[in-house]
Write an enzyme that holds these catalytic residues in place. Sequence first.
Site, PDB file in Angstrom:
ATOM      1  N   ASP B  10       0.155 -39.612 -40.943  1.00 27.62           N
ATOM      2  CA  ASP B  10       1.229 -38.866 -40.276  1.00 27.62           C
ATOM      3  C   ASP B  10       1.749 -37.843 -41.296  1.00 27.62           C
ATOM      4  OD1 ASP B  10       2.377 -40.768 -41.974  1.00 27.62           O
ATOM      5  OD2 ASP B  10       4.171 -40.968 -40.757  1.00 27.62           O
ATOM      6  N   ASP B  15       1.275 -38.886 -47.652  1.00 24.61           N
ATOM      7  CA  ASP B  15      -0.035 -38.856 -46.989  1.00 24.61           C
ATOM      8  C   ASP B  15      -0.882 -37.745 -47.603  1.00 24.61           C
ATOM      9  OD1 ASP B  15       2.212 -39.462 -44.901  1.00 24.61           O
ATOM     10  OD2 ASP B  15       0.446 -40.467 -44.084  1.00 24.61           O
ATOM     11  N   ASP B 242       2.036 -44.026 -49.744  1.00 25.90           N
ATOM     12  CA  ASP B 242       0.723 -44.021 -49.093  1.00 25.90           C
ATOM     13  C   ASP B 242      -0.426 -44.025 -50.092  1.00 25.90           C
ATOM     14  OD1 ASP B 242       2.023 -43.972 -46.689  1.00 25.90           O
ATOM     15  OD2 ASP B 242       1.752 -41.827 -46.349  1.00 25.90           O
TER      16      ASP B 242
HETATM   17 CA   LIG Z   1       2.623 -41.773 -44.106  1.00 25.80          CA
END
Ligand SMILES: [Ca+2]
Lengths: 310, 310, 310, 310
Positions: B10, B15, B242
């Site tokens: 996302d 990320d 992440d």
């Molecule tokens: Ca994330």
Amino acid sequence: MKKKLIIDVDTGVDDAMAIMVALANPDVEILGITCCHGNTPLENVLKNTLRVLKVCDRLDIPVYRGCSKPLLARKQHAGDYHGKDGLGDVPDPDAPGLDLLQKKNAVQAMIKLVKDNAGEVILVATAPLTNLAVAVQLDPSLPKKLKALYIMGGNTESRGNTTVCGEFNFVADPEAAYIVLDRYTCPTYMATWEFTCRNSLPWSFCDTWLAESTLKADFMKKISSLSRMKEITAGTGFNSCDVYALAAAIDDTLITESEEVAVAVELEGTYTRGMMVVDYIQKLKKDHKAIIMKKVDLEKLKQMLTNALK
Amino acid sequence: MKKKLIIDVDTGVDDAMAIMVALANPDVEILGITCCHGNTPLENVLKNTLRVLKVCDRLDIPVYRGCSKPLLARKQHAGDYHGKDGLGDVPDPDAPGLDLLQKKNAVQAMIKLVKDNAGEVILVATAPLTNLAVAVQLDPSLPKKLKALYIMGGNTESRGNTTVCGEFNFVADPEAAYIVLDRYTCPTYMATWEFTCRNSLPWSFCDTWLAESTLKADFMKKISSLSRMKEITAGTGFNSCDVYALAAAIDDTLITESEEVAVAVELEGTYTRGMMVVDYIQKLKKDHKAIIMKKVDLEKLKQMLTNALK
Amino acid sequence: MKKKLIIDVDTGVDDAMAIMVALANPDVEILGITCCHGNTPLENVLKNTLRVLKVCDRLDIPVYRGCSKPLLARKQHAGDYHGKDGLGDVPDPDAPGLDLLQKKNAVQAMIKLVKDNAGEVILVATAPLTNLAVAVQLDPSLPKKLKALYIMGGNTESRGNTTVCGEFNFVADPEAAYIVLDRYTCPTYMATWEFTCRNSLPWSFCDTWLAESTLKADFMKKISSLSRMKEITAGTGFNSCDVYALAAAIDDTLITESEEVAVAVELEGTYTRGMMVVDYIQKLKKDHKAIIMKKVDLEKLKQMLTNALK
Amino acid sequence: MKKKLIIDVDTGVDDAMAIMVALANPDVEILGITCCHGNTPLENVLKNTLRVLKVCDRLDIPVYRGCSKPLLARKQHAGDYHGKDGLGDVPDPDAPGLDLLQKKNAVQAMIKLVKDNAGEVILVATAPLTNLAVAVQLDPSLPKKLKALYIMGGNTESRGNTTVCGEFNFVADPEAAYIVLDRYTCPTYMATWEFTCRNSLPWSFCDTWLAESTLKADFMKKISSLSRMKEITAGTGFNSCDVYALAAAIDDTLITESEEVAVAVELEGTYTRGMMVVDYIQKLKKDHKAIIMKKVDLEKLKQMLTNALK
Ligand SMILES: [Ca+2]
Ligand SMILES: [Ca+2]
Ligand SMILES: [Ca+2]
Ligand SMILES: [Ca+2]
């Protein structure tokens, strides 16, 4: 133009009747039958659906394999009512094989069929709503491409048939029911448990109906034997729940009274999980309202059922 | 043989770092990046993902559009942390267009990629788990075809970062988290919120790291500016959540301590909805256990991050 | 001036130790002991409490009968740990009879004693919090007349001892725990499950402690035999939960580390019902904070335990 | 022998009517009126109750102060319906002072009055059930000493008047309602919301009724002016909910149709918290059944109301 239907089933006895009512109507085109877990495990649902099509000599209609489990809940089958195999425990040694199933998954098929016939498809759901919930998650634009949605499921006055306050199709996948009532903003017609109970047919009609000497009547007599016995004991009249949703979908004049109310599904209650919530006092602040069926033209329904076994 | 990864994101600042760490590793092949709602609305996630790939000159990697909403919950974005656009609010006028996206839906792509590479795919999930939940509902056989699943999400000691007791990715779609921890019976590695907090990197490393004069370092410096300022104020060290999940997936020796415990997700609590439940006293009667990361080799992690910006 | 205590118990082995620690301290005056369902049915709690007082030759202390059931939950006893009779299943043929109990109900006694000693009473609760919850409902002014409240119960990191995430005293009456943490706005000190586990005493101390040749040591050795065996197997050290709350109440210097945080109790979770929720990120918007014990001066605790058996 | 009544009220307009109906009946002895939070804060309830007794010249009847808060829920008043003071916002400058209240708490008074008149007391509850719940927690033997319990509250078909599915008295303290329906195993008669709606009186009766030129009629006309206006707009007829419970308690022939069913209260639902659950399909496994009123002899009810204002 013919009415284009997708029927989402967990074939059971009343799903079988619903399919047969649809097949008997010359103005209906069934684009596909999508199968879902429910009354009986998915493998049985698939077999049963093909058996119904075979009896009606309509194995040309595409049948799709859908979800085998509810989103969260444990599997829950209505086996004691519809028989262990979901169709009255009267196996057919010559039943068609599952090789006749379409390769495409039911959810993807539903999305594609609706896209290819945008604005024309009436979706009739007579099973737990898992397939429909996954479909709208994959394609949020699906509901607005539908002409209408007809659902057998839910209840209006907290009378349950599976839990104290819950109807089978909704209790079997409450999250799916919640998602469908939340996101399917197309015209949505509900045949609830209380509605079907109050509009049941007299047993005398049932006797006449099944007395026809046709292949279809024979089949119906056999598969419904078990559930009829149970219902007669219960004394509630002949209540073929799923047929109401299907019949209403193919004849706009069948429902003689209905009301429009916002609805939702309770997900968290100890006693009420899966219960449909009907918002008569405008507390949900929901724009979209469901059309809840109240009364049916019983003579028309009888005629449709009679035609189905001819 | 290269490690085959699908990354479900996302995209968010962390990320982005995770993707860049993966791209920098010559032994990793990214089969596809599937996008999910989360830190920011799906449209931003898609744009951000493409921006990261462009900076790394790897727009050849297929990017897929996934679920734009959680299964049940209302949309909840972490916009105040990652910026309104999810990537630090430093827009790129030459950002690649969404026409570069694959036509296939993320969920269907995930199913197909795993099927075509059965037994070889490591799925790394650094977003709410909606795509994974829908995928297993469509194809229940998916988990057993995976080599492993790495998740950033959940918590182990009821410390929340979004609600009192809930971590963002799990709270953003608790039902999806429940489904994934219930049905993904492949080896499942969890980088939880408490774990990432306890294994954060010193700010001094961060300064050195971002001081490189490369295009990638410039990009990272810009997009992380907003969130670094917030974290410095909070005083918790540099915690790129992440990255832990991704880094653990590509280097088996990164995690130096872990424990195997059965886990579940609370769905009904007033305060605890979305909280991960860790079953230290064997009350859940669950056979499948998750592998919960406890300690990381920080030097190795630093090296991987350093490589990512070269 | 002596410290005035009311002790609310569900006498169990560790409640017995707590009472004996209090009795051994010359600076403590016990105004009354109020009994509650919990480890064992209320009738046993009453008997056990009188037995402890008899061994210590202090049957002059008034003992009151309180609630026999939690507010909502079904009764849940910890019988396998404390023995069927709650006190190690070593019955005393000469145990004092229940005719020694006060006529007044525990809840009403609590209200009256606190009113008559306004500002001076320290309430120590080592049982499910049912009596305290009913008392504040009857007399909302009770908490502000208390000097302090010490509770053994709850947990801080979702580690349960009774359910996956729940500690016994809180799980045995979650609604009562919620009410007490919500309305007792007096200084509130919590000895939680994780705290007691982390501050357990070595078994070697326990051996020495019980080796004294006094009547009290004999009694303690007998009643604790069953639970010690279980704990030794579990390998967690000697953890006499209730003693921490009592000891902290009578010696302000016992607790060497603590933290002030707002807390609540989860009532609705499937896995987390009864879990204490600790609000480290200020989401509860609660002004009142509980003082959660973190570390104890073990030498002082040993001394208090030693004195108790002299 | 006269019928001995304790009336538990949250005096609002319909509680006032109920009290006046009881006072007008020569065969009724009111042992006491216990007051509870509800329609309006407890202080108002106390004042309003005394005002009613003063108009009827019966300040000799003991009035007791009960619980000012529900067990768990936040306070919730029905102020917009009954007026801010709970009695139509028509203050009486000569209202009697709270010094006329009994010293004993309502809960303790209830326990004592029932004990002193064991087997003879009919308890009529027209408020949230907090007082009754605390009473049974303090004295579990209370219910079996009652002759009968009459409750205005709950609903049978998930029609709410306060929340989507919840009736005011039950929603105002769902835990108390649960406890009372669970532990009051005496004969229990329920006047539910749907029942009172379906048995409302025509507005024409109401006009005649209030046209009497008595002090009592004047009082009633004044205090009910606000709520009558609201109801007329709503078009539902004159529905004085609390009167049904009281009238049924004093005349066994008033209720012409009823049904016995096990009931419970939903505590956890998002939409259904506080909803009464009616177990038509025997899923609750409860022996004790409530007697749910279905139809009332309207002529008798009119006569009782008429007598009340004479
Ligand atoms: Ca994330
Ligand atoms: Ca069906
Ligand atoms: Ca205890
Ligand atoms: Ca009332």
